[in-house]
Design an enzyme around this catalytic site. Structure first.
Site, PDB file in Angstrom:
ATOM      1  CE  LYS A  14     -19.832 -46.489  13.390  1.00  0.00           C
ATOM      2  NZ  LYS A  14     -21.576 -46.459  12.543  1.00  0.00           N
ATOM      3  NE  ARG A  89     -24.540 -44.449  17.386  1.00  0.00           N
ATOM      4  CZ  ARG A  89     -23.935 -45.145  17.584  1.00  0.00           C
ATOM      5  NH1 ARG A  89     -22.767 -45.205  17.353  1.00  0.00           N
ATOM      6  NH2 ARG A  89     -24.213 -46.374  16.070  1.00  0.00           N
ATOM      7  NE  ARG A 128     -22.456 -56.174  14.228  1.00  0.00           N
ATOM      8  CZ  ARG A 128     -21.693 -54.791  14.264  1.00  0.00           C
ATOM      9  NH1 ARG A 128     -21.349 -53.783  14.065  1.00  0.00           N
ATOM     10  NH2 ARG A 128     -23.318 -53.856  14.382  1.00  0.00           N
ATOM     11  NE  ARG A 134     -23.640 -55.031  18.909  1.00  0.00           N
ATOM     12  CZ  ARG A 134     -22.603 -53.575  17.825  1.00  0.00           C
ATOM     13  NH1 ARG A 134     -21.719 -54.071  17.623  1.00  0.00           N
ATOM     14  NH2 ARG A 134     -23.971 -52.537  17.687  1.00  0.00           N
ATOM     15  NE  ARG A 145     -27.489 -50.544  15.583  1.00  0.00           N
ATOM     16  CZ  ARG A 145     -27.188 -52.057  15.513  1.00  0.00           C
ATOM     17  NH1 ARG A 145     -28.359 -52.474  15.413  1.00  0.00           N
ATOM     18  NH2 ARG A 145     -25.803 -52.000  15.011  1.00  0.00           N
TER      19      ARG A 145
HETATM   20  P1  ADP Z   1     -23.117 -49.618  15.421  1.00  0.00           P
HETATM   21  O1  ADP Z   1     -22.405 -48.779  14.385  1.00  0.00           O
HETATM   22  O2  ADP Z   1     -22.650 -50.969  14.528  1.00  0.00           O
HETATM   23  O3  ADP Z   1     -24.646 -49.101  15.551  1.00  0.00           O
HETATM   24  P2  ADP Z   1     -22.135 -49.182  18.287  1.00  0.00           P
HETATM   25  O4  ADP Z   1     -21.280 -50.297  18.682  1.00  0.00           O
HETATM   26  O5  ADP Z   1     -21.532 -47.468  17.353  1.00  0.00           O
HETATM   27  O6  ADP Z   1     -22.829 -50.360  16.842  1.00  0.00           O
HETATM   28  O7  ADP Z   1     -23.423 -48.902  18.960  1.00  0.00           O
HETATM   29  C1  ADP Z   1     -24.551 -49.459  19.378  1.00  0.00           C
HETATM   30  C2  ADP Z   1     -25.985 -49.017  19.943  1.00  0.00           C
HETATM   31  O8  ADP Z   1     -24.730 -48.371  21.257  1.00  0.00           O
HETATM   32  C3  ADP Z   1     -26.204 -47.264  19.364  1.00  0.00           C
HETATM   33  O9  ADP Z   1     -26.956 -48.361  19.281  1.00  0.00           O
HETATM   34  C4  ADP Z   1     -26.374 -46.478  20.790  1.00  0.00           C
HETATM   35  O10 ADP Z   1     -28.244 -46.641  20.920  1.00  0.00           O
HETATM   36  C5  ADP Z   1     -25.789 -46.600  20.893  1.00  0.00           C
HETATM   37  N1  ADP Z   1     -24.405 -45.512  21.374  1.00  0.00           N
HETATM   38  C6  ADP Z   1     -23.491 -46.044  21.180  1.00  0.00           C
HETATM   39  N2  ADP Z   1     -22.374 -44.939  20.407  1.00  0.00           N
HETATM   40  C7  ADP Z   1     -23.047 -43.766  20.881  1.00  0.00           C
HETATM   41  C8  ADP Z   1     -23.403 -42.382  21.254  1.00  0.00           C
HETATM   42  N3  ADP Z   1     -21.769 -41.878  20.378  1.00  0.00           N
HETATM   43  N4  ADP Z   1     -24.280 -41.650  21.928  1.00  0.00           N
HETATM   44  C9  ADP Z   1     -25.580 -42.540  21.867  1.00  0.00           C
HETATM   45  N5  ADP Z   1     -25.900 -43.775  21.725  1.00  0.00           N
HETATM   46  C10 ADP Z   1     -24.389 -44.158  21.746  1.00  0.00           C
END
Ligand code: ADP
Length: 195
Positions: A14, A89, A128, A134, A145
């Site tokens: 994404k 999400r 990654r 990270r 996740r």
């Molecule tokens: P990825 O898509 O690889 O999991 P992100 O950077 O989008 O990476 O998200 C990392 C973490 O940040 C998620 O596992 C969650 O804990 C938190 N997070 C990100 N966006 C949201 C969201 N819209 N609602 C709740 N938690 C979020």
């Protein structure tokens, strides 16, 4: 305005595709993950709270991310459109996003869902983790996740399919190939808007 939701499991690409979309269409890229990591790095109260969820692979509470998202939209009144990356999400976030956009007389134009199988996702995220360090890219957190994605996030596909906005695109292949398929779908929506 052109408002694109880029949807998919963790590791589906994404963020990478958002950068290409931003460049080609001149949109503002909003990644809730990046916003949360910036709060963590700045050690704000919000960041400290969010970190507890992120390291466990759990979602940060809806009201927190929804508030953060609305603030970011408000800060960009001149935007030609937005890319929503990692948001929504949950179904509650999806409904909130529709409401927020409605306040500005806007709506989601298209939802691109990047489809990648679990084996490949786990592989990419572990790599990654080695490269970027990270804190959530380790095997245990990756498993949570993915579970969270299938249980809480994937049901949104139905929500957007019912609105006629969902386009599924294979997230396997080269970055350029994938982006070409995305751009084709977005161009179609842009052309329909002009009609
Ligand atoms: P990825 O898509 O690889 O999991 P992100 O950077 O989008 O990476 O998200 C990392 C973490 O940040 C998620 O596992 C969650 O804990 C938190 N997070 C990100 N966006 C949201 C969201 N819209 N609602 C709740 N938690 C979020």
């Amino acid at each position: 305005m052109l408002n694109v939701v880029i949807f998919g499991a963790p590791g589906s690409g994404k963020g990478t595709q958002s950068i290409h979309l931003k460049d080609k269409y001149g949109l503002i890229h909003i990644s809730t993950g990046d916003l949360l990591r910036a709060e963590m790095a700045a050690k704000t109260d919000l960041g400290k709270m969010a970190e507890n969820y992120i390291v466990e692979g759990q979602l940060v509470p809806d009201e927190v991310v929804i508030g953060m998202l609305e603030d970011t939209i408000k800060k960009n009144p001149e935007a030609k459109g937005f890319i929503f990356d990692g948001f929504p999400r949950t179904l509650a976030q999806g409904e909130a996003l529709d409401e927020i956009l409605k306040k500005f007389g806007q709506e989601i134009s298209i939802v691109i869902s990047l489809e990648v199988d679990d084996e490949e996702l786990i592989d990419r995220l572990l790599k990654r983790g080695e490269l970027m360090g990270r804190s959530d890219d380790n095997r245990e957190t990756i498993e949570s996740r993915l579970k969270v994605y299938y249980n809480q996030t994937a049901p949104l596909k139905e929500f957007y399919a019912e609105q006629g906005k969902l386009v599924e695109i294979s997230g396997k292949g080269s970055i350029e190939e994938i982006f070409a398929s995305i751009a084709e779908a977005v161009d179609k929506v842009v052309a329909e808007k002009k009609e």
